[in-house]
Scaffold this motif. Structure first.
Motif, PDB file in Angstrom:
ATOM      1  N   ASN A  60      53.228 -48.634 -41.574  1.00 22.90           N
ATOM      2  CA  ASN A  60      52.776 -47.588 -42.389  1.00 22.90           C
ATOM      3  C   ASN A  60      51.815 -47.986 -43.519  1.00 22.90           C
ATOM      4  N   TYR A  61      51.582 -49.265 -43.623  1.00 23.38           N
ATOM      5  CA  TYR A  61      50.644 -49.554 -44.865  1.00 23.38           C
ATOM      6  C   TYR A  61      49.305 -50.337 -44.587  1.00 23.38           C
ATOM      7  N   GLN A  62      48.481 -50.216 -45.347  1.00 23.23           N
ATOM      8  CA  GLN A  62      47.318 -51.116 -45.183  1.00 23.23           C
ATOM      9  C   GLN A  62      47.100 -52.042 -46.245  1.00 23.23           C
ATOM     10  N   GLN A  72      51.538 -41.628 -52.910  1.00 18.54           N
ATOM     11  CA  GLN A  72      52.394 -42.898 -52.984  1.00 18.54           C
ATOM     12  C   GLN A  72      51.785 -43.744 -53.748  1.00 18.54           C
ATOM     13  N   ASN A 127      59.781 -46.137 -46.589  1.00 19.59           N
ATOM     14  CA  ASN A 127      58.832 -45.440 -46.297  1.00 19.59           C
ATOM     15  C   ASN A 127      57.981 -44.674 -47.588  1.00 19.59           C
ATOM     16  N   GLN A 129      38.431 -52.009 -40.678  1.00 18.64           N
ATOM     17  CA  GLN A 129      39.784 -52.216 -40.148  1.00 18.64           C
ATOM     18  C   GLN A 129      40.359 -53.711 -39.793  1.00 18.64           C
ATOM     19  N   SER A 180      50.037 -46.785 -48.930  1.00 23.14           N
ATOM     20  CA  SER A 180      50.330 -46.165 -47.798  1.00 23.14           C
ATOM     21  C   SER A 180      48.827 -45.683 -47.027  1.00 23.14           C
ATOM     22  N   LYS A 181      49.093 -45.669 -45.522  1.00 24.21           N
ATOM     23  CA  LYS A 181      48.075 -45.210 -44.676  1.00 24.21           C
ATOM     24  C   LYS A 181      47.820 -43.821 -44.806  1.00 24.21           C
ATOM     25  N   ASP A 182      49.052 -43.145 -44.990  1.00 23.24           N
ATOM     26  CA  ASP A 182      49.162 -41.558 -44.747  1.00 23.24           C
ATOM     27  C   ASP A 182      49.261 -40.801 -46.057  1.00 23.24           C
ATOM     28  N   ASP A 183      49.716 -41.335 -47.033  1.00 21.61           N
ATOM     29  CA  ASP A 183      50.133 -40.729 -48.191  1.00 21.61           C
ATOM     30  C   ASP A 183      49.325 -41.297 -49.729  1.00 21.61           C
TER      31      ASP A 183
END
Length: 201
Positions: free
Chosen positions: A123-125, A143, A106, A16, A137-140
């Motif tokens: 929302n991004y890494q 994407q 997004n 991280q 994307s951190k969640d999708d």
């Protein structure tokens, strides 16, 4: 077991930290880039490494989230954003699709080149990869990811949009101009007469 958990947790924190460092480094590189203009050549490469499509055009970006994308070959499609609304115009089918710019941010990390707001980046890494930066994307996981190569002077020579299927759209930039003087009209779109409107806002 506690030792294994401790090692795993330490590795997670370390990963991280590297991700945060990469994101901060990319944002630092882009900090002085309030906008840019360039010609692009797009090559779409499928998951097997075969080139399946080519296109050319010109793009202009300005912060926050303003875009003028004009494809001139093979079709003359156009994407315009004033920061709050996006218009996608296809003269071939005489249709314009209207979208909310925040929703588009997004859905694609590409627009982060023109958006320095923390709420958009959270929302991004970001990872350093192959002499560039990979943004995901951190969640999708479905994407598309975005990879950008920066030169020593922080100009951009190439960026890629990488689909979850493995297909990649490679954009090579020429004539890069940092922080040009833009007219606000460049980021507004007037809908031509007799154009079908698909308003998705």
């Amino acid at each position: 077991m506690k030792k294994l958990l401790s090692i795993s947790f330490a590795a997670l924190l370390s990963a991280q930290a590297f991700a945060n460092d990469a994101a901060n480094e990319l944002r630092t590189h882009l900090a002085d880039l309030k906008g840019f203009q360039a010609q692009f050549k797009q090559t779409v490469i499928d998951a097997d490494g075969v080139s399946i499509h080519e296109a050319e055009g010109k793009l202009s970006l300005a912060r926050p989230a303003k875009l003028n994308w004009q494809q001139v070959m093979p079709e003359q499609d156009m994407i315009v954003s004033d920061g709050s609304t996006i218009w996608y115009y296809s003269p071939f089918v005489e249709q314009v699709t209207i979208m909310d710019a925040s929703e588009a941010i997004n859905q694609s990390p590409f627009i982060l080149l023109a958006d320095d707001r923390s709420e958009s980046w959270q929302n991004y890494q970001v990872e350093k990869q192959q002499q560039g930066f990979l943004v995901k994307s951190k969640d999708d996981p479905l994407q598309a990811a975005f990879w950008v190569k920066l030169n020593a002077d922080n100009s951009i020579s190439r960026f890629d949009i990488i689909e979850s299927t493995g297909q990649r759209s490679q954009f090579d930039l020429q004539g890069f101009k940092a922080n040009p003087s833009f007219s606000e009209k460049l980021f507004k779109f007037e809908i031509p007469k007799n154009t079908m409107i698909d308003d998705q806002r």
